[in-house]
Design an enzyme around this catalytic site. Structure first.
Site, mmCIF file in Angstrom:
data_model
loop_
_atom_site.group_PDB
_atom_site.id
_atom_site.type_symbol
_atom_site.label_atom_id
_atom_site.label_comp_id
_atom_site.label_asym_id
_atom_site.label_seq_id
_atom_site.Cartn_x
_atom_site.Cartn_y
_atom_site.Cartn_z
ATOM 1 C CB THR A 17 -0.981 0.027 1.242
ATOM 2 O OG1 THR A 17 -0.157 0.184 2.358
ATOM 3 C CG2 THR A 17 -1.884 -1.305 1.369
ATOM 4 N N GLY A 18 2.234 1.211 0.203
ATOM 5 C CA GLY A 18 2.960 2.351 0.194
ATOM 6 C C GLY A 18 3.282 3.015 -1.386
ATOM 7 C CE LYS A 43 -3.175 1.107 5.224
ATOM 8 N NZ LYS A 43 -2.737 2.053 4.524
ATOM 9 C CB THR A 97 14.351 -2.580 1.891
ATOM 10 O OG1 THR A 97 12.979 -2.779 1.672
ATOM 11 C CG2 THR A 97 14.603 -1.544 2.996
ATOM 12 C CD GLU A 98 20.667 1.928 -1.283
ATOM 13 O OE1 GLU A 98 21.742 2.134 -1.391
ATOM 14 O OE2 GLU A 98 20.010 2.338 -1.929
ATOM 15 C CD GLU A 209 29.264 -2.829 -6.321
ATOM 16 O OE1 GLU A 209 28.857 -1.757 -7.285
ATOM 17 O OE2 GLU A 209 28.295 -2.803 -5.269
ATOM 18 C CG HIS A 248 26.010 -0.302 -4.688
ATOM 19 N ND1 HIS A 248 26.071 -1.418 -5.398
ATOM 20 C CD2 HIS A 248 24.778 0.235 -5.305
ATOM 21 C CE1 HIS A 248 25.216 -1.341 -6.408
ATOM 22 N NE2 HIS A 248 24.750 -0.307 -6.226
#
Length: 293
Positions: A17-18, A43, A97-98, A209, A248
């Protein structure tokens, strides 16, 4: 044949819902991904994007038959969301998610041990099987079905390499973003093992990397497995300043084995072809495949 997902993959979204969940789930459904519901505590019983919303992952799984979840939950709550999905025995979990706190990710890794779940991420752009399903936030349009598997720590470079591989007429079997954070789930080595076992993946591109030792672990596995499929690697960060983060959360080279030069050397010793620049990955893979036919 894709790895990790197929046309029968049934996806729920934790955090549907975000804004991020709404935006990217809409794009996933437009791509053809079979999204069957969402999870947002408090919800449950409502609908969003014409999909049922549940209070818990286990309820969503039981009602929809979901076998995959994508997580759009803020960093402070992301670990709890991952652990909930693991405890609900969801086979595939992708976390976008970071910068999830590292101590939280240690708890997630402990929950993964002995579980039925494969976790991709955190800080992953997701998994894409061209023309089959998209479970992530990657841009689409330049991808094509084909025989090159791509495993990457970098979202932007993945998009560049996908375009090059398509322009070379090769296409992709699956692209997997393992995640840029220091502690994550599925590793490059894990992805290589899946690609080596996939009969329709003819070659693999590895995008690495600076920071960590994941590329060296992949190189060790390649030496042991001695695959017949060609592998091309691009390792970026050769000119990055030491002891400075480069975007990163996991891209921090203190020198030694974490430096780009050490990773390139390990992969070369394992027989991997190193792309001379970011703009030549597709051509390098085309040349490598031509020599195997």
């Amino acid at each position: 044949m894709a790895i990790l997902l197929d046309k029968n993959t049934r996806v729920i979204c934790q955090g549907i819902t975000g804004w991020a969940g709404t935006h990217h789930v809409t794009q996933m459904m437009e791509y053809g991904t079979k999204v069957v519901g969402g999870v947002r505590p408090g919800k449950g019983g409502r609908s969003h994007l014409n999909l049922p919303v549940f209070d818990t992952v286990s309820a969503a799984r039981d009602e929809t038959g979901a076998n995959a979840s994508i997580i759009f939950v803020p960093p402070a709550s992301a670990a709890a969301a991952m652990i909930e999905a693991i405890e609900a025995e969801i086979p595939l979990v992708v976390t976008v998610t970071e910068r999830v706190p590292q101590l939280d990710m240690i708890r997630v890794r402990e929950a993964l041990a002995g579980s039925r779940t494969r976790l991709v991420g955190a800080n992953s752009q997701g998994v894409l099987a061209p023309g089959v399903a998209k479970l992530g936030v990657m841009a689409t349009g330049s991808e094509r079905p084909g025989g090159v598997g791509i495993v990457s720590r970098s979202a932007s470079l993945t998009s560049e390499v996908v375009a090059q591989v398509s322009d070379a007429g090769l296409g992709q079997s699956t692209t997997v973003g393992v995640g840029g954070d220091p502690i994550h789930g599925l590793s490059m080595r894990d992805c290589l093992e899946l690609f080596f076992a996939d009969p329709e993946t003819e070659g693999v591109v590895l995008i690495g990397e600076i920071g960590g030792f994941e590329e060296q672990e992949a190189a060790e596995f390649i030496r042991e497995a001695k695959p017949s499929k060609p592998i091309v690697a691009l390792i970026v960060g050769a000119h990055a300043p030491a002891e400075r983060r480069m975007g990163h959360a996991g891209a921090l080279a203190i020198g030694g084995a974490a430096a780009a030069s050490a990773k390139i050397a390990a992969l070369e010793q394992a027989g991997v072809r190193i792309a001379p620049s970011a703009g030549l990955v597709g051509r390098t893979m085309a040349d490598a495949l031509a020599k195997t036919h």
